[in-house]
Structure formats: C-alpha cells, structure tokens
Motif scaffolding. Structure first.
Motif, PDB file in Angstrom:
ATOM      1  N   TRP A 180       6.942   4.323  -9.747  1.00  0.00           N
ATOM      2  CA  TRP A 180       5.585   4.863  -9.576  1.00  0.00           C
ATOM      3  C   TRP A 180       4.744   4.645 -10.812  1.00  0.00           C
ATOM      4  O   TRP A 180       3.574   4.284 -10.726  1.00  0.00           O
ATOM      5  N   SER A 181       5.343   4.854 -11.995  1.00  0.00           N
ATOM      6  CA  SER A 181       4.499   4.756 -13.193  1.00  0.00           C
ATOM      7  C   SER A 181       4.205   3.305 -13.562  1.00  0.00           C
ATOM      8  O   SER A 181       3.258   3.040 -14.297  1.00  0.00           O
ATOM      9  N   SER A 182       4.990   2.359 -13.048  1.00  0.00           N
ATOM     10  CA  SER A 182       4.696   0.960 -13.380  1.00  0.00           C
ATOM     11  C   SER A 182       3.823   0.290 -12.313  1.00  0.00           C
ATOM     12  O   SER A 182       3.452  -0.867 -12.431  1.00  0.00           O
ATOM     13  N   LEU A 183       3.489   1.072 -11.268  1.00  0.00           N
ATOM     14  CA  LEU A 183       2.693   0.521 -10.175  1.00  0.00           C
ATOM     15  C   LEU A 183       1.249   0.267 -10.621  1.00  0.00           C
ATOM     16  O   LEU A 183       0.562   1.170 -11.068  1.00  0.00           O
ATOM     17  N   ARG A 184       0.799  -0.947 -10.540  1.00  0.00           N
ATOM     18  CA  ARG A 184      -0.576  -1.273 -10.954  1.00  0.00           C
ATOM     19  C   ARG A 184      -1.497  -1.381  -9.752  1.00  0.00           C
ATOM     20  O   ARG A 184      -2.638  -0.983  -9.786  1.00  0.00           O
ATOM     21  N   LYS A 185      -1.005  -1.987  -8.692  1.00  0.00           N
ATOM     22  CA  LYS A 185      -1.847  -2.195  -7.510  1.00  0.00           C
ATOM     23  C   LYS A 185      -1.206  -1.574  -6.282  1.00  0.00           C
ATOM     24  O   LYS A 185      -0.033  -1.783  -6.016  1.00  0.00           O
ATOM     25  N   TYR A 186      -2.008  -0.773  -5.580  1.00  0.00           N
ATOM     26  CA  TYR A 186      -1.512  -0.154  -4.364  1.00  0.00           C
ATOM     27  C   TYR A 186      -1.769  -1.053  -3.169  1.00  0.00           C
ATOM     28  O   TYR A 186      -1.098  -0.981  -2.159  1.00  0.00           O
ATOM     29  N   SER A 187      -2.790  -1.879  -3.296  1.00  0.00           N
ATOM     30  CA  SER A 187      -3.068  -2.785  -2.181  1.00  0.00           C
ATOM     31  C   SER A 187      -3.589  -4.101  -2.729  1.00  0.00           C
ATOM     32  O   SER A 187      -4.106  -4.173  -3.849  1.00  0.00           O
ATOM     33  N   TYR A 188      -3.411  -5.115  -1.923  1.00  0.00           N
ATOM     34  CA  TYR A 188      -3.924  -6.427  -2.282  1.00  0.00           C
ATOM     35  C   TYR A 188      -4.505  -7.048  -1.027  1.00  0.00           C
ATOM     36  O   TYR A 188      -3.831  -7.119   0.001  1.00  0.00           O
ATOM     37  N   LYS A 189      -5.770  -7.445  -1.100  1.00  0.00           N
ATOM     38  CA  LYS A 189      -6.476  -7.990   0.058  1.00  0.00           C
ATOM     39  C   LYS A 189      -6.336  -7.072   1.282  1.00  0.00           C
ATOM     40  O   LYS A 189      -6.027  -7.519   2.394  1.00  0.00           O
ATOM     41  N   GLY A 190      -6.529  -5.788   1.047  1.00  0.00           N
ATOM     42  CA  GLY A 190      -6.528  -4.821   2.140  1.00  0.00           C
ATOM     43  C   GLY A 190      -5.156  -4.429   2.664  1.00  0.00           C
ATOM     44  O   GLY A 190      -5.049  -3.605   3.570  1.00  0.00           O
ATOM     45  N   LYS A 191      -4.102  -5.025   2.088  1.00  0.00           N
ATOM     46  CA  LYS A 191      -2.754  -4.665   2.555  1.00  0.00           C
ATOM     47  C   LYS A 191      -1.979  -3.991   1.435  1.00  0.00           C
ATOM     48  O   LYS A 191      -2.111  -4.389   0.278  1.00  0.00           O
ATOM     49  N   PRO A 192      -1.172  -2.982   1.783  1.00  0.00           N
ATOM     50  CA  PRO A 192      -0.382  -2.335   0.732  1.00  0.00           C
ATOM     51  C   PRO A 192       0.574  -3.329   0.062  1.00  0.00           C
ATOM     52  O   PRO A 192       1.108  -4.217   0.740  1.00  0.00           O
ATOM     53  N   THR A 193       0.751  -3.208  -1.228  1.00  0.00           N
ATOM     54  CA  THR A 193       1.646  -4.136  -1.920  1.00  0.00           C
ATOM     55  C   THR A 193       3.108  -3.803  -1.592  1.00  0.00           C
ATOM     56  O   THR A 193       3.428  -2.679  -1.221  1.00  0.00           O
ATOM     57  N   LYS A 194       3.966  -4.807  -1.759  1.00  0.00           N
ATOM     58  CA  LYS A 194       5.392  -4.617  -1.467  1.00  0.00           C
ATOM     59  C   LYS A 194       5.985  -3.528  -2.360  1.00  0.00           C
ATOM     60  O   LYS A 194       6.793  -2.718  -1.931  1.00  0.00           O
ATOM     61  N   LYS A 195       5.545  -3.533  -3.604  1.00  0.00           N
ATOM     62  CA  LYS A 195       6.075  -2.580  -4.571  1.00  0.00           C
ATOM     63  C   LYS A 195       5.703  -1.138  -4.186  1.00  0.00           C
ATOM     64  O   LYS A 195       6.511  -0.222  -4.292  1.00  0.00           O
ATOM     65  N   TYR A 196       4.452  -1.009  -3.709  1.00  0.00           N
ATOM     66  CA  TYR A 196       3.980   0.307  -3.280  1.00  0.00           C
ATOM     67  C   TYR A 196       4.787   0.795  -2.070  1.00  0.00           C
ATOM     68  O   TYR A 196       5.235   1.938  -2.025  1.00  0.00           O
ATOM     69  N   LEU A 197       5.015  -0.116  -1.115  1.00  0.00           N
ATOM     70  CA  LEU A 197       5.775   0.253   0.078  1.00  0.00           C
ATOM     71  C   LEU A 197       7.208   0.630  -0.291  1.00  0.00           C
ATOM     72  O   LEU A 197       7.777   1.572   0.263  1.00  0.00           O
ATOM     73  N   ARG A 198       7.777  -0.113  -1.243  1.00  0.00           N
ATOM     74  CA  ARG A 198       9.156   0.169  -1.647  1.00  0.00           C
ATOM     75  C   ARG A 198       9.247   1.543  -2.323  1.00  0.00           C
ATOM     76  O   ARG A 198      10.152   2.324  -2.037  1.00  0.00           O
ATOM     77  N   ALA A 199       8.263   1.840  -3.196  1.00  0.00           N
ATOM     78  CA  ALA A 199       8.255   3.136  -3.888  1.00  0.00           C
ATOM     79  C   ALA A 199       8.117   4.280  -2.881  1.00  0.00           C
ATOM     80  O   ALA A 199       8.802   5.292  -2.967  1.00  0.00           O
ATOM     81  N   GLN A 200       7.242   4.075  -1.890  1.00  0.00           N
ATOM     82  CA  GLN A 200       7.036   5.085  -0.845  1.00  0.00           C
ATOM     83  C   GLN A 200       8.303   5.313  -0.034  1.00  0.00           C
ATOM     84  O   GLN A 200       8.690   6.436   0.252  1.00  0.00           O
ATOM     85  N   LYS A 201       8.954   4.201   0.332  1.00  0.00           N
ATOM     86  CA  LYS A 201      10.147   4.277   1.169  1.00  0.00           C
ATOM     87  C   LYS A 201      11.275   5.005   0.426  1.00  0.00           C
ATOM     88  O   LYS A 201      11.899   5.920   0.965  1.00  0.00           O
ATOM     89  N   MET A 202      11.473   4.615  -0.835  1.00  0.00           N
ATOM     90  CA  MET A 202      12.543   5.233  -1.624  1.00  0.00           C
ATOM     91  C   MET A 202      12.290   6.719  -1.830  1.00  0.00           C
ATOM     92  O   MET A 202      13.200   7.534  -1.736  1.00  0.00           O
TER      93      MET A 202
END
Ligand SMILES: [Zn+2]
Length: 225
Positions: A180-202
């Motif tokens: 979570w603290s290393s997350l820079r972008k929550y979305s890219y071109k209107g879609k959630p980033t892979k990293k954001y989705l992974r953090a949410q899922k975990m």
C-alpha cells in the motif's frame, strides 16, 4: 519480551478523518475510537486541519490536469485526547481523563482515480528519530501518536498457529503494508492498476481470514509461535 499488540490500542485512522469531512473543508472536530474490549470511548480533539489547495499549487489549468504528477500536502493539529467511560449503569459516557497532545502531524497524498488524492499520515516518529512513513493509522501509546513500526507493535493475528494460517489465506502484514505504501498509481487509463488490484485482493483475503479466526474465539486462546 512480548511485543505490545496493536489490536486494542486507541488509534486515529485517516479514513475516519475523511468520513468526518476533515479532509474536505471542515477544519476542526472530534475523532472517536471505540475500544471493543473495555467499552471505552477515545476521543481525539483536532484543533485545525490545513490542506493545500490544488489551485494554489497549479495556477493554470494545464498544470492542474497533470495533478497526478504532484501530491497535495497538509497538516493536522491534534490538541488532546479524552477518554470517556460508561457510567455504572452503562447508560451514559462520562469524561474520565484528558491527555494533552499539542502535536502537528503532516499529511501526504498519493494520486488516486479521476484526479482525486488518497491521504496518508506522515508518521512523526518517536523521540529524535523521524519516521515519515506514509501510514493510514496512527496508534496512541505512552501519550504519543506514531505508526505501528515506531511503537514496535505486533498484531494478535501473528500469534495464530502456523497450521491455521495456511487455511485462511493470512498474508504477511508487513508485505501488505509495503504494497500500500509503495503504491503510486491506483489507475491507469481509467483502469485499476495490477498492483492496486493485488493489494486490494490480499488485504481482503487477509481480513476475511482474521475475521474467521476471531469468530472462532481465537482471541481467548494464547499461542506461542
Ligand atoms: Zn513511524
């Protein structure tokens, strides 16, 4: 030595400030935290909140549209913390203690969907050591607000036996914190980033596993790891 557990410590969460409107115009207020084990109410008094206006930072529209490139910042001034306890008949809260804090804590942001910002506390650290970690929760211990790491806290869930961990998809909390603290972008071109989705899922899996464990009466048992 046994570490202090974070689970029942009074805390201030950034999401509560958001809910109370303190990150969107309201400049003073009270932040409550209810202790489920003792029934006490912990009330943090916030004297003032300052948040940089986007307009101040970005005088022209062109720069404003690149809002993602630069974060907003702010400051929260905590004046005191009051403990309220229920009276003998469990009918009314009465103030029992007040601790002066007089502490300013910096706010940081990271870009979020649609030009919005996600707010974090910048941990003030303890003593001369400055921490500055971006955290969503500050714990109150020994009359100080600081992050879990600075207070050297552990979670009760760490004491869950190893064989139980495999069942419920418990993840390493340090790893989730870092994601979570290393997350820079929550979305890219209107879609959630892979990293954001992974953090949410975990985080979701972990919370579900902890809930399931607590529902089985996990807190009443003592474990050694
Ligand atoms: Zn810290």
């Amino acid at each position: 030595m046994q570490k202090q557990e974070a689970d029942n410590l009074p805390r201030v969460e950034i999401k509560t400030l958001l809910k109370e409107g303190l990150l969107s115009g309201k400049q003073s207020g009270l932040i409550h935290w209810h202790d489920p084990s003792l029934g006490n109410e912990y009330i943090f008094r916030i004297g003032s909140v300052y948040i940089d206006e986007i307009e101040d930072l970005y005088p022209d529209d062109d720069a404003k549209s690149q809002h993602d490139a630069r974060p907003l910042e702010g400051l929260v001034e905590f004046t005191s913390m009051v403990i309220a306890t229920l009276d003998e008949n469990a009918q009314e809260y009465k103030f029992s203690q007040e601790f002066l804090l007089n502490k300013s804590i910096a706010l940081k942001t990271t870009p979020c969907n649609y030009g919005k910002s996600r707010f974090w506390f910048s941990c003030p650290g303890i003593g001369p050591k400055r921490c500055r970690a971006r955290v969503g929760v500050l714990y109150w211990l020994d009359n100080r607000l600081a992050c879990r790491k600075c207070h050297d806290l552990t979670y009760k869930v760490r004491n869950i036996p190893k064989k139980e961990r495999h069942k419920g998809r418990l993840h390493n909390i340090g790893e989730i914190d870092r994601m979570w603290s290393s997350l820079r972008k929550y979305s890219y071109k209107g879609k959630p980033t892979k990293k954001y989705l992974r953090a949410q899922k975990m985080t979701g899996e972990h919370n579900a596993a902890v809930d399931a464990f607590l529902a089985k009466g996990g807190l009443q048992r003592e474990f050694t790891d």
